[in-house]
Design a protein around this motif. Structure first.
Motif, short mmCIF file in Angstrom:
data_model
loop_
_atom_site.label_atom_id
_atom_site.label_comp_id
_atom_site.label_asym_id
_atom_site.label_seq_id
_atom_site.Cartn_x
_atom_site.Cartn_y
_atom_site.Cartn_z
N GLN A 134 1.87 1.70 -3.52
CA GLN A 134 0.72 2.13 -4.32
C GLN A 134 0.42 3.61 -4.10
O GLN A 134 0.21 4.36 -5.07
CB GLN A 134 -0.50 1.28 -3.98
N ALA B 82 -5.68 3.41 0.06
CA ALA B 82 -4.71 2.81 -0.85
C ALA B 82 -5.41 2.12 -2.02
O ALA B 82 -4.96 2.20 -3.17
CB ALA B 82 -3.82 1.82 -0.09
N TRP C 59 -4.99 3.05 -5.92
CA TRP C 59 -4.48 2.10 -6.89
C TRP C 59 -5.47 1.88 -8.04
O TRP C 59 -5.06 1.68 -9.19
CB TRP C 59 -4.16 0.77 -6.22
N GLU D 244 0.83 -1.22 0.00
CA GLU D 244 0.00 0.00 0.00
C GLU D 244 0.85 1.26 0.00
O GLU D 244 0.49 2.26 -0.63
CB GLU D 244 -0.94 -0.03 1.21
N ARG E 215 -6.49 1.40 4.45
CA ARG E 215 -6.49 0.39 3.40
C ARG E 215 -7.41 0.82 2.25
O ARG E 215 -7.08 0.62 1.07
CB ARG E 215 -6.93 -0.97 3.94
#
Length: 298
Positions: free
Chosen positions: A76, A130, A134, A73, A127
């Motif tokens: 990313q 990320a 992405w 992450e 999370r």
């Protein structure tokens, strides 16, 4: 501008948040650095929180898996920043709300579930941030690199076409609203049906019957069972009653012509091929980023 990352907050702020989350005072803990990714620090507290999130999800990746995910992450998010992509707090909040909807729980209930597992909300939000970043990198930088052969799609689609899929129709739909007690009326209507021109007039003799112009449809646009049944009907024919959300439905054939149309089959094949190619390209892109990243494990 991207909101300050959770992992960039001071240790005291993290501990205060953790104490509020746990509902009790706890001794202060020093955070140890587990890894540094292109200058971004990953701490043991982050790894522990991600591992607890794993446990709630049934993921047995453990500490190693949690650390690897955090490293990924960080890479990313770094790549997203490099190409000018930012993720707003509103986007993260919307993704969080969508998770709650998918789980069929309220957002407050989702927060409660996380708290019971000892997981801070920022752990899940990080999370999500990320993942959103992405996805944007994938659309902007990776997707344009994916190439799909139209000739291959044509050949594969042609090989998939079945005999019953070689027709083009103009259809009307006859619906009997509410399934309870309607099967007798639907079958009675079907037995008296003599063509699309009199479909509406015939429906007036029945309770809660409606006739809808469906318009032109190719067999490849329809579920297999319906396409097969329609292929066996002539103009003026009508299918057997089928249960739908609103009641019982029958399709009447107003026009029928022989016509091969690969558009819809190709569309499905293109999506499938695109997803496969995109997945491979994304993995290659990520592998290159990881190869060139400066990662220090402690």
């Amino acid at each position: 501008m991207m909101a300050k990352n959770f992992w960039g907050r001071t240790a005291s702020a993290i501990l205060v948040g953790a104490m509020l989350l746990m509902g009790a005072a706890v001794p202060a803990m020093a955070q140890n650095v587990r890894a540094t990714v292109n200058g971004t620090i990953i701490t043991d507290l982050q790894v522990a929180q991600r591992q607890k999130l794993f446990a709630l999800e049934g993921n047995r990746g453990g500490s190693k898996g949690a650390l690897d995910q955090l490293v990924t992450e960080a890479i990313q998010l770094g790549e997203a920043k490099r190409i000018g992509i930012t993720v707003s707090n509103a986007q993260v909040d919307e993704a969080l709300l969508q998770i709650a909807r998918n789980m069929k729980v309220s957002q407050d209930k989702l927060v409660s579930m996380l708290q019971q597992g000892g997981v801070g909300m920022d752990t899940l939000k990080d999370r999500l941030r990320a993942a959103i970043a992405w996805n944007a990198v994938t659309e902007q930088a990776i997707m344009p690199q994916v190439q799909i052969s139209e000739l291959s799609l044509d050949q594969e689609a042609a090989a998939k076409v079945q005999v019953y899929q070689g027709f083009d129709y103009i259809l009307k739909e006859v619906i009997f609203v509410g399934s309870a007690g309607r099967s007798g009326q639907a079958n009675s209507y079907r037995s008296k049906f003599s063509g699309c021109d009199t479909a509406v007039d015939l429906s007036l003799g029945y309770t809660d019957a409606a006739v809808i112009d469906v318009g032109r449809r190719h067999a490849t646009q329809m579920p297999e069972a319906i396409a097969k049944e329609l292929a066996g009907l002539n103009v003026g024919g009508i299918t057997k009653p089928r249960a739908v959300e609103t009641g019982l439905s029958m399709l009447a054939v107003c026009e029928k012509t022989q016509a091969e149309d690969l558009t819809f089959i190709k569309g499905d094949l293109r999506a499938e091929a695109g997803n496969t190619a995109l997945g491979g390209q994304s993995e290659t892109y990520m592998a290159e980023l990881r190869k060139n990243a400066k990662i220090i494990f402690n």
